[in-house]
Design a protein around this motif. Structure first.
Motif, PDB file in Angstrom:
ATOM      1  N   VAL A 211      98.892 -64.384  50.945  1.00 55.98           N
ATOM      2  CA  VAL A 211      97.513 -64.374  51.432  1.00 55.98           C
ATOM      3  C   VAL A 211      96.717 -65.419  50.658  1.00 55.98           C
ATOM      4  N   GLY A 212      96.085 -66.344  51.393  1.00 59.16           N
ATOM      5  CA  GLY A 212      95.398 -67.436  50.731  1.00 59.16           C
ATOM      6  C   GLY A 212      96.391 -68.379  50.079  1.00 59.16           C
ATOM      7  N   CYS A 213      97.377 -68.814  50.852  1.00 63.95           N
ATOM      8  CA  CYS A 213      98.483 -69.598  50.294  1.00 63.95           C
ATOM      9  C   CYS A 213      98.049 -70.986  49.842  1.00 63.95           C
ATOM     10  N   GLY A 214      96.851 -71.431  50.274  1.00 63.77           N
ATOM     11  CA  GLY A 214      96.298 -72.684  49.791  1.00 63.77           C
ATOM     12  C   GLY A 214      97.225 -73.860  49.993  1.00 63.77           C
ATOM     13  N   SER A 215      97.371 -74.670  48.960  1.00 62.97           N
ATOM     14  CA  SER A 215      98.208 -75.869  49.029  1.00 62.97           C
ATOM     15  C   SER A 215      99.636 -75.575  48.601  1.00 62.97           C
ATOM     16  N   LEU A 216     100.058 -74.320  48.788  1.00 60.76           N
ATOM     17  CA  LEU A 216     101.432 -73.882  48.511  1.00 60.76           C
ATOM     18  C   LEU A 216     101.754 -73.938  47.019  1.00 60.76           C
ATOM     19  N   ARG A 217     100.764 -73.549  46.221  1.00 61.62           N
ATOM     20  CA  ARG A 217     100.982 -73.483  44.783  1.00 61.62           C
ATOM     21  C   ARG A 217     102.140 -72.540  44.462  1.00 61.62           C
TER      22      ARG A 217
ATOM     23  N   ILE B  78      98.861 -67.210  55.022  1.00 61.35           N
ATOM     24  CA  ILE B  78      97.556 -67.207  55.679  1.00 61.35           C
ATOM     25  C   ILE B  78      96.605 -68.031  54.829  1.00 61.35           C
ATOM     26  N   GLU B  79      95.905 -68.948  55.468  1.00 64.16           N
ATOM     27  CA  GLU B  79      94.985 -69.828  54.737  1.00 64.16           C
ATOM     28  C   GLU B  79      93.912 -70.336  55.703  1.00 64.16           C
ATOM     29  N   PRO B  80      92.627 -70.128  55.401  1.00 66.57           N
ATOM     30  CA  PRO B  80      91.586 -70.607  56.317  1.00 66.57           C
ATOM     31  C   PRO B  80      91.453 -72.121  56.355  1.00 66.57           C
ATOM     32  N   ASN B  81      91.857 -72.803  55.286  1.00 66.41           N
ATOM     33  CA  ASN B  81      91.723 -74.260  55.215  1.00 66.41           C
ATOM     34  C   ASN B  81      93.060 -74.920  55.542  1.00 66.41           C
ATOM     35  N   ARG B  82      93.198 -75.291  56.778  1.00 68.22           N
ATOM     36  CA  ARG B  82      94.474 -75.820  57.228  1.00 68.22           C
ATOM     37  C   ARG B  82      94.870 -77.098  56.489  1.00 68.22           C
ATOM     38  N   TRP B  83      93.891 -77.903  56.111  1.00 67.14           N
ATOM     39  CA  TRP B  83      94.209 -79.159  55.436  1.00 67.14           C
ATOM     40  C   TRP B  83      94.940 -78.906  54.124  1.00 67.14           C
ATOM     41  N   LEU B  84      94.643 -77.767  53.450  1.00 74.12           N
ATOM     42  CA  LEU B  84      95.330 -77.458  52.207  1.00 74.12           C
ATOM     43  C   LEU B  84      96.828 -77.262  52.433  1.00 74.12           C
ATOM     44  N   VAL B  85      97.168 -76.519  53.474  1.00 76.10           N
ATOM     45  CA  VAL B  85      98.587 -76.292  53.780  1.00 76.10           C
ATOM     46  C   VAL B  85      99.276 -77.612  54.106  1.00 76.10           C
ATOM     47  N   GLU B  86      98.617 -78.436  54.914  1.00 74.44           N
ATOM     48  CA  GLU B  86      99.216 -79.721  55.280  1.00 74.44           C
ATOM     49  C   GLU B  86      99.429 -80.594  54.045  1.00 74.44           C
ATOM     50  N   GLU B  87      98.454 -80.590  53.130  1.00 77.58           N
ATOM     51  CA  GLU B  87      98.613 -81.366  51.908  1.00 77.58           C
ATOM     52  C   GLU B  87      99.762 -80.821  51.059  1.00 77.58           C
ATOM     53  N   GLY B  88      99.847 -79.487  50.986  1.00 77.49           N
ATOM     54  CA  GLY B  88     100.942 -78.892  50.233  1.00 77.49           C
ATOM     55  C   GLY B  88     102.298 -79.266  50.790  1.00 77.49           C
TER      56      GLY B  88
ATOM     57  N   ASP C 108      90.176 -66.701  58.525  1.00 76.01           N
ATOM     58  CA  ASP C 108      89.457 -66.202  57.355  1.00 76.01           C
ATOM     59  C   ASP C 108      88.958 -64.775  57.546  1.00 76.01           C
ATOM     60  N   ASP C 109      89.561 -64.054  58.486  1.00 76.95           N
ATOM     61  CA  ASP C 109      89.099 -62.699  58.770  1.00 76.95           C
ATOM     62  C   ASP C 109      90.002 -61.626  58.175  1.00 76.95           C
ATOM     63  N   PHE C 110      90.974 -62.033  57.334  1.00 77.24           N
ATOM     64  CA  PHE C 110      91.888 -61.115  56.664  1.00 77.24           C
ATOM     65  C   PHE C 110      92.635 -60.225  57.657  1.00 77.24           C
ATOM     66  N   ASP C 111      92.949 -60.796  58.810  1.00 75.23           N
ATOM     67  CA  ASP C 111      93.817 -60.107  59.764  1.00 75.23           C
ATOM     68  C   ASP C 111      95.257 -60.430  59.382  1.00 75.23           C
ATOM     69  N   LEU C 112      95.852 -59.582  58.547  1.00 76.17           N
ATOM     70  CA  LEU C 112      97.201 -59.840  58.065  1.00 76.17           C
ATOM     71  C   LEU C 112      98.249 -59.509  59.121  1.00 76.17           C
ATOM     72  N   GLY C 113      97.819 -58.960  60.243  1.00 72.22           N
ATOM     73  CA  GLY C 113      98.750 -58.626  61.311  1.00 72.22           C
ATOM     74  C   GLY C 113      98.992 -59.743  62.291  1.00 72.22           C
ATOM     75  N   VAL C 114      98.473 -60.926  62.008  1.00 74.52           N
ATOM     76  CA  VAL C 114      98.550 -62.025  62.963  1.00 74.52           C
ATOM     77  C   VAL C 114      99.992 -62.431  63.265  1.00 74.52           C
ATOM     78  N   PHE C 115     100.937 -62.142  62.345  1.00 75.81           N
ATOM     79  CA  PHE C 115     102.326 -62.544  62.553  1.00 75.81           C
ATOM     80  C   PHE C 115     103.151 -61.467  63.253  1.00 75.81           C
ATOM     81  N   HIS C 116     102.592 -60.278  63.459  1.00 84.90           N
ATOM     82  CA  HIS C 116     103.312 -59.187  64.114  1.00 84.90           C
ATOM     83  C   HIS C 116     104.585 -58.840  63.348  1.00 84.90           C
ATOM     84  N   THR C 117     104.493 -58.862  62.029  1.00 84.25           N
ATOM     85  CA  THR C 117     105.647 -58.634  61.159  1.00 84.25           C
ATOM     86  C   THR C 117     105.247 -57.686  60.038  1.00 84.25           C
TER      87      THR C 117
END
Length: 582
Positions: free
Chosen positions: A379-385, A402-412, A433-442
């Motif tokens: 949750v909040g994986c950011g730049s894949l630290r 899950i990360e609201p800032n897509r650019w961070l993931v792409e940079e990571g 950014d709504d903390f819906d952790l069920g978005v992956f259905h997993t």
């Protein structure tokens, strides 16, 4: 066909073909939702409904459809194949109209304006392909809701209380948005479970491809929607304010346990590659919206707006940067960078601690029992630290971020792990950014929330924990950090960044309890924050003592110790070592 006042036979303007398999409970509601007694602004003479029983055992009672009006017909296919593709083609072949509507899953109920609005689009646009957004009845996606106690009896009671027969738009109040409709009406659909188009265009596509022969059809519906969307000269439309709603019935995919979804999707994708010679991709076209912003649908429109805005902001950021990373990892971090600065390492915290926090996360979860076959949600994986260590370690399709800032993931990805590793390990990401952790259905074995609750206000803290409780396996662990204080010190009720919210341990315990979780503080190093672990079963937490990770007494507040160590320039240490003066 119906007769006109002059006695001439009049063909219906639209034929709707619905496929049913072992849906004795669901079919009556689905078919009623397509009847002229429920649909608004149309009459029986405007359209026909063909119910195709694809080999149900026992057979679907034809009286169910024929009792709803003279515009209903029933077709029975004995020994129907596992895929609905052939049944759809059979129904279309028997249709009488110049336009068709395809309901691939007979468990889906419809809103009461869908036929009227579809006919309007079919009449007024050139080569129209008219889609609908998909929802699941119940509190959550149906791959997860059964684990929360949702069942057919609960659904029956929910529908009875809703009054949907009087106002079908009330279905929005008791449903969850389906995974293939992430952006609802404002985004691009992966598929449409009630799709309308001219019969000539259906024939142009040569119907549904019957080579998709897996139970449920695999990706056959996504394939057809994509091919229809990309037809030359077509007008792609989504009906605003209209939708379909899936009833729980033990279907091939929608009601499959969440843990089985990734493996099943892998089978579907592999079949698609064999048939089409390439990986599946959605159409890039953005549909035209036709319809009304129904009051009952407004909460979902609001959420879709936030999702779409985030995507636009990401694309704008990439365009501004020329599609390149802001600073390659090989460059030494600038000493002027501060947490929150627009650098992929600095944005998530102190650049000098980037590698340290990575190692602390990975080693802790390893000691707590994380294995390569487990499912991990970051949750909040950011730049894949943390992801830069977890993704190579875990088996393919086991890491979710899950990360609201897509650019961070792409940079990571660009700077830390590379596209080849992504292709090999297939991590999955959601940008919200709504903390819906069920978005992956997993459902997950481990959920990691490092430095998330240090920035959430109390409402978001409780919301995230409740969502975590819904997607955490019965023996799973939530591992998280927070900035601890004797009493809460809240600087903002929503998301605060780069500022900090401080919580007392009693607040964390109460929020976990509200989410059905028990929790303990952990003796594990951090540059500032306190680690804790939460689970559905207290015995799961008590068992971690044997793994070499100690807990911390409730009355001990670690933040002060860690501030002092950081000020003195000492590395993070265990509380037990601090207490001994080591």
């Amino acid at each position: 066909m119906s007769a006109s006042p002059t006695g001439k036979t009049v063909r219906p303007r639209l034929s709707i073909i619905g496929v049913f398999y072992n849906m004795a409970r669901e079919a009556p509601r689905t078919l009623y939702s397509l009847s002229a007694g429920y649909q608004r602004g149309v009459s029986e003479g405007d359209y026909e409904v063909i119910a195709v029983d694809n080999g149900s055992n026992p057979p679907l009672d034809r009286a169910v459809s024929e009792s709803l009006g003279g515009n209903f017909r029933h077709i029975r296919i004995d020994d129907g194949p596992p895929s609905p593709a052939a049944a759809i083609n059979r129904g279309v072949a028997a249709s009488l109209s110049p336009t068709v509507g395809i309901l691939i899953d007979g468990a889906r109920m419809s809103t009461p304006g869908v036929v009227q609005m579809a006919l309007a689009c079919l009449d007024r646009f050139d080569r129209p392909v008219v889609g609908t957004v998909g929802f699941h009845l119940g509190p959550d996606i149906q791959t997860r809701s059964p684990a929360q106690g949702y069942c057919q009896a609960e659904e029956d009671a929910l529908l009875e209380r809703s009054g949907w027969r009087r106002n079908g738009y009330r279905l929005f109040d008791i449903s969850a948005l389906g995974g293939s409709s992430r952006g609802a009406w404002l985004g691009r659909l992966a598929e449409s479970n009630l799709l309308f188009l001219p019969r000539a265009m259906f024939d142009e596509l040569e119907g549904y491809d019957e080579r998709f022969d897996l139970p449920g059809g695999g990706l056959v519906n996504l394939d057809f929607y994509r091919r229809a969307s990309d037809l030359k000269g077509s007008t792609l439309i989504t009906l605003l304010g209209e939708a379909t709603f899936h009833q729980i019935h033990g279907g091939t995919m929608a009601n499959r346990p969440a843990a089985q979804i990734p493996d099943e999707m892998a089978r579907y994708r592999e079949q698609y590659r064999r048939i089409r010679g390439e990986d599946f991709r959605q159409s890039s076209r953005l549909p035209l919206l036709v319809g009304y912003p129904r009051r009952e649908a407004m909460p979902w429109i609001r959420r879709a707006s936030a999702t779409l805005l985030n995507d636009w902001e990401y694309e704008a950021a990439r365009s501004k940067a020329g599609g390149q990373a802001s600073q390659p990892v090989s460059a030494p971090p600038s000493p002027e960078l501060k947490p929150g600065d627009e650098n992929y390492r600095a944005y998530v915290g102190r650049v000098e601690h980037y590698d340290l926090i990575s190692a602390l996360q990975f080693s802790l979860l390893g000691l707590l029992g994380l294995r390569e076959s487990h499912y991990l949600l970051d949750v909040g994986c950011g730049s894949l630290r943390g992801g830069r260590l977890f993704i190579p370690y875990l088996q393919p399709s086991r890491y979710f971020g899950i990360e609201p800032n897509r650019w961070l993931v792409e940079e990571g990805i660009n700077q830390e792990i590379g596209r080849d590793l992504v292709a090999l390990k297939r991590p999955q990401f959601a940008y919200n950014d709504d903390f819906d952790l069920g978005v992956f259905h997993t459902d997950f074995d481990f959920i990691l929330a490092q430095s998330i609750f240090s920035h959430t206000g109390p409402p978001l803290l409780r919301q995230c924990l409740r969502s975590a409780g819904r997607v955490l396996k019965q023996d799973g662990l939530l591992v998280a950090t927070f900035v601890e204080r004797e009493e809460d010190l809240i600087v903002g009720d929503e998301w605060v960044y780069p500022g900090l919210n401080h919580f007392s341990w009693s607040t964390i315990v109460a929020a976990c309890s509200e989410a059905g979780l028990c929790c303990r503080k952990l003796d594990w190093p951090h540059t500032l924050q306190t680690w804790f672990v939460a689970a559905k079963d207290v015995q799961r937490i008590e068992a971690i003592a044997a793994l070499g990770v100690d807990t911390v007494p409730d009355e001990v507040i670690l933040t002060g110790h860690r501030f002092a160590m950081r000020k003195a320039g000492r590395p993070p240490n265990f509380y037990r070592n601090q207490r001994r003066g080591k």
